[in-house]
Design an enzyme around this catalytic site. Structure first.
Site, short mmCIF file in Angstrom:
data_model
loop_
_atom_site.label_atom_id
_atom_site.label_comp_id
_atom_site.label_asym_id
_atom_site.label_seq_id
_atom_site.Cartn_x
_atom_site.Cartn_y
_atom_site.Cartn_z
N ALA A 182 0.79 -0.98 -0.12
CA ALA A 182 -0.01 -0.04 0.07
C ALA A 182 0.68 1.44 -0.07
O ALA A 182 2.06 1.10 0.39
CB ALA A 182 -0.75 0.15 1.30
N PRO A 183 0.43 2.33 -0.69
CA PRO A 183 1.13 3.51 -0.75
C PRO A 183 1.65 4.21 0.67
O PRO A 183 2.75 4.67 0.72
CB PRO A 183 0.30 4.71 -1.35
CG PRO A 183 -0.78 3.83 -1.98
CD PRO A 183 -0.82 2.68 -1.36
N ARG A 184 1.09 3.81 1.68
CA ARG A 184 1.51 4.39 3.03
C ARG A 184 2.68 3.61 3.59
O ARG A 184 3.28 3.91 4.54
CB ARG A 184 0.17 4.13 4.02
CG ARG A 184 -0.12 2.75 4.39
CD ARG A 184 -1.54 2.88 5.40
NE ARG A 184 -1.84 1.60 5.42
CZ ARG A 184 -2.85 1.00 4.87
NH1 ARG A 184 -3.41 1.65 3.70
NH2 ARG A 184 -3.45 -0.36 5.11
N TYR A 185 2.91 2.28 2.94
CA TYR A 185 3.95 1.59 3.42
C TYR A 185 5.22 1.62 2.51
O TYR A 185 6.62 1.35 3.15
CB TYR A 185 3.59 0.11 3.50
CG TYR A 185 2.70 -0.23 4.44
CD1 TYR A 185 2.68 0.03 5.61
CD2 TYR A 185 1.38 -0.78 3.72
CE1 TYR A 185 1.61 -0.29 6.56
CE2 TYR A 185 0.35 -1.18 4.75
CZ TYR A 185 0.65 -0.79 5.90
OH TYR A 185 -0.50 -1.14 6.88
N ILE A 186 5.29 2.30 1.19
CA ILE A 186 6.37 2.40 0.73
C ILE A 186 6.96 3.82 0.30
O ILE A 186 6.12 4.68 0.32
CB ILE A 186 6.15 1.72 -0.83
CG1 ILE A 186 5.02 2.16 -1.75
CG2 ILE A 186 5.87 0.22 -0.70
CD1 ILE A 186 4.60 1.65 -2.95
#
Length: 874
Positions: A121-125
């Site tokens: 997910a975008p919040r992790y990468i």
């Protein structure tokens, strides 16, 4: 009510109000929508090689750039100021850019292009611009700007990219009535091509795919519509029963590839026992084969029936001047290179103007301070700003011709802002040095502008040296042979013929068996009246009852020769002919006779290697006919086209025609290979090359139990699996053999020539069941080294010169005892006497032939160049 509306409409017309009907409201909408999709979403601009969403992502990342990683979710939010299509489209485009590993430095799980796994997910990468992007893609001074969709921000029309970015990354987009597909190319090769163009040299650029594999670019057509690229996975043989796929075709993942293999297996196109997917950072798909399956044939079948080979159709379409344009990749490279040169020149000119401004003010400042203009009474006592400016302007008159441009009011105002502290610290020498350094730099820039092409070449070379070290080509450039699917498909069906009903097919289980076939084979059918045709294999098809011959048809097969005797008409002349059938139109009927009504075939044979038999012809008794029997040898008859009438056999009535003697091949030599996976011969270059065979040539097989057998080179031969060696038979060669005699419990050596006895296995190490073969060799002057063991272990090794130790005898002879002492090991060592005639025939491998590492020769310590003549089981 209707009357009121009509009156209202007339009133509007009288007042000059226009009426827009419903059909007119959307007559241009489709064109507007198509133009929007083409220009704003699907097709890249040639200037920077980017789609709008990609350009906006990079611009947003440049605004955020502080050298540290940013959460992808934050980057998406920043980009939404410029891209009005939601976070999902931005996130997908950002991940795709990151996976190309060129413009974006990524951190975290960004997915896997090999397996098809998605990113986290975008919040992790996290991501940041790469150093390459910062150096090559951005320059605010050379960027043309426009307002964003809401008018609150500015965004670049195109980015000033100084590199053929479009070709490096590739692109794929589907618009309305238009599509673009530009394949990715190699970083270093693009730079080399740009340099070659700048040097006015010829160049060629071919795609390079991140998944590796190999590709045939013979029909690439410079990336234009109508071209095609064949891409193959890399398949290696781990062993005869295991294949390893280590690189993928472009656009495929391990998941889709495995699914295609399973699908082909379910359709019986190939035979696979098991598939293991061990892919991580590198591809590793292990394909396990079942018993009796050829690994070489399976490799070809994987290319023919699965996604291990795919065809890609490029379609180079770009946007230029807000219009779609179809041009080749070479032209795209030329335009990108010209743009790079123009941008570099523009940057130099901007820098030159900046330096000239710096020189101009430094010179004014020097004059203003050195001439103490700031202490003039007229300046100090000036009653207004205009009067002070006018005085300074007048005082500068003597130096105006030396300046690069006219003095402006702003220049004088700037001089008046100089602080007293700076005036007091002013140093004439430093000022002169500073001005000189500016002049030197201006001259250097002028030199670069005059030689802008060489400067651009140096720029490209610097980019290559700096960023191209780990960007070697991944896709191997090859020329593929066309794989004939019918040759590599598994014979997954059995063909039957019902002669009573006249039906042929694979579902007629109770009918007469004809041969094995596949569901994509063609079948050739000869009727007794001389007509013949080719048709697809089917579950059940009517072909008639009057059938002479049915077989699988092989296109372009010049070695299968049909020998035929037919009668022309009911009472006509008998003709004989030999012909091959290399190509036919499916389901079209042909005639091997002259076409006369009542014609009939009297003799027919199909010969897979052009064999020519001898026939005995018996005529009917007739007055004044003295000779009723005669023989005809087909080998004396030339092979002609299938439409040839043939030679006259006889004009008399024939009683019968019978086969007197089978013949040998009348064709030239046939190249034969041995496939160790299925223990069969073939002419398709699979396995070990045995040689070129013709006539009475034979194949010799040595077995591990001490037997040998001679075979002809018929491709239908079957071989036992315990083969030690297989080769073309040479009657002049002498075989030297060491074996253990279990009855006498001693080691013996013997030398003999192979007896030309066909059809059965012949033992050459005695009849005792416990006798063991130790070593065999074709070397003419072999040497043996005996290592002693047991109670004789301290005894020095003994060297035996075999040719002097024993003469050549029969294969039935026991041979000569090597020693009376206990033996630990017997090994063959390099001979002292060598003869060029010793080189075995199976060592001669013609160019293009394959010599496989088949497991027939057991390696031993000390083997040298004569290993191919030596076989050992000790």
């Amino acid at each position: 009510m209707a009357e009121e509306e009509k009156n209202k409409e007339n009133q509007q017309i009288e007042q000059g109000d226009s009426i827009t009907y419903l059909s007119g409201m959307y007559q241009d909408w489709f064109l507007d929508y198509a133009s929007y999709v083409i220009l704003e979403r699907a097709v890249p601009y040639v200037n920077d090689g980017l789609k709008p969403v990609q350009r906006r992502i990079l611009h947003a990342m440049r605004e955020m750039d502080d050298g540290r990683y940013n959460k992808v979710a934050n980057i998406i939010g920043q980009t939404m100021q410029y891209h009005p299509h939601g976070d999902a489209s931005i996130g997908d485009a950002l991940v795709q850019l990151g996976q190309k590993e060129l413009l974006i430095d990524s951190q975290g799980n960004w997915g896997n292009i090999l397996t098809g796994d998605g990113s986290a997910a975008p919040r992790y990468i996290e991501a940041r611009l790469s150093k390459f992007a910062l150096e090559v893609v951005f320059n605010p001074k050379t960027t043309n700007w426009k307002l964003s969709y809401d008018g609150r921000n500015k965004e670049p029309i195109t980015l000033p990219v100084k590199f053929p970015l479009l070709l490096a990354q590739g692109v794929e987009g589907i618009a309305v009535g238009l599509a673009s597909k530009i394949l990715p190319h190699n970083f270093n090769e693009l730079i080399d091509a740009s340099i070659a163009y700048l040097k006015e040299e010829e160049f060629e650029i071919l795609p390079d795919f991140p998944t590796g594999g190999s590709a045939d670019f013979s029909k690439y057509n410079d990336g234009l519509r109508g071209g095609a690229v064949k891409v193959r996975a890399k398949i290696d043989k781990v062993d005869n029963k295991t294949l390893a796929i280590t690189e993928l075709p472009f656009g495929k993942t391990t998941t889709t590839l495995i699914e295609s293999i399973i699908k082909a297996n379910d359709k019986n196109k190939i035979k696979v026992k098991r598939i293991d997917d061990n892919t991580a950072d590198r591809v590793e798909i292990l394909v396990h084969l079942g018993a009796g399956v050829s690994s070489d044939k399976t490799i070809d079948a994987l290319y023919a029936f699965t996604d291990c080979e795919v065809s890609i159709s490029p379609n180079a379409c770009i946007i230029e001047n807000d219009k779609p344009l179809f041009i080749g990749v070479s032209e795209i490279l030329i335009r990108n290179t010209n743009q790079t040169r123009s941008l570099l020149k523009l940057e130099l000119e901007i820098r030159k103007r900046e330096l000239e401004e710096s020189w101009h003010f430094a010179s004014l400042e020097k004059i203003f301070i050195e001439e103490r203009i700031y202490k003039d009474k007229e300046f100090e006592q000036a009653e207004s700003m205009d009067e002070a400016i006018a005085h300074i302007d007048k005082r500068l008159d003597p130096w105006k011709p030396q300046l690069m441009r006219e003095i402006t009011r702003d220049d004088i105002l700037k001089l008046m802002e100089i602080r007293m502290a700076r005036i007091l610290k002013f140093n004439t020498d430093k000022a002169n040095n500073y001005i000189q350094s500016i002049e030197d730099e201006i001259e250097e820039i002028k030199r670069k502008i005059e030689n802008i092409t060489n400067f651009t070449i140096e720029y490209f070379q610097r980019i290559k040296d700096k960023y191209g070290k780990d960007r070697q080509r991944k896709t191997e450039i090859r020329s593929f042979e066309n794989i004939v699917a019918s040759k590599v498909v598994v014979a997954n069906e059995k063909l039957y013929f019902d002669k009573d009903e006249g039906f042929m097919g694979t579902s007629l289980r109770k009918a007469e068996y004809v041969c094995d076939c596949s569901d994509i084979d063609d079948i050739i059918v000869f009727r007794k009246d001389g007509t013949y045709f080719v048709t697809r294999v089917a579950d059940k098809a009517f072909i008639g009852k009057n059938i002479q011959h049915i077989a699988v048809f092989k296109k372009n097969d010049k070695r299968t020769i049909y020998n035929v005797v037919y009668r022309d008409g009911r009472q006509g002349t008998f003709y004989m002919k030999r012909f091959a059938v290399t190509g036919m139109t499916r389901d079209k009927e042909y005639d091997l006779t002259k076409g006369t009504a009542g014609s009939r075939i009297w003799y027919f044979s199909a010969n897979p290697n052009g064999e020519a038999e001898v026939l005995k012809v018996t005529l009917k008794q007739k007055a004044r006919l003295k000779k009723l029997n005669f023989e005809i040898d087909f080998s004396e008859l030339a092979i002609k086209g299938r439409g040839a009438m043939g030679n006259i056999l006889t004009k008399n009535d024939v009683h019968k025609i019978s086969l007197k003697e089978k013949g040998v091949s009348t064709l030239g030599g046939r190249k034969i290979w041995f496939d160790p996976d299925v223990y069969r011969l073939n002419s398709d270059s699979r396995g070990k090359f045995l040689g070129e065979f013709q006539g009475e040539d034979k194949i010799l097989v040595l077995y591990k139990n001490g037997d040998y057998q001679l075979y002809n080179f018929d491709l239908s031969n079957h071989f036992d699996p315990d083969i030690l060696a297989i080769e073309k038979f040479d009657s002049k060669k002498i075989l030297s053999v060491v074996y253990y005699d279990a009855e006498l419990e001693f080691y013996y050596v013997k030398r003999f020539e192979i007896d030309e006895i066909m059809g059965r296995r012949i033992g050459f190490i005695g009849d005792h069941v416990d006798n063991k073969l130790v070593s065999v060799t074709w070397v003419r002057y072999p040497r043996l080294e005996i290592e002693f063991g047991g109670k004789n272990v301290s005894r020095d090794n003994e060297i035996i010169e075999v040719s002097e130790f024993i003469g050549v005898k029969s294969h039935k002879a026991r041979g000569k005892r090597l020693t009376n002492y206990e033996v630990e090991n017997i090994k063959e060592i390099e001979p002292v006497i060598k003869d060029e005639d010793d080189k075995p025939q199976d060592e001669v491998v013609e160019e293009g032939d394959v010599e496989d590492d088949v497991p027939f020769e057991v390696d031993r310590p000390g083997d040298e160049e004569d290993d191919k003549n030596q076989m050992s089981l000790f």
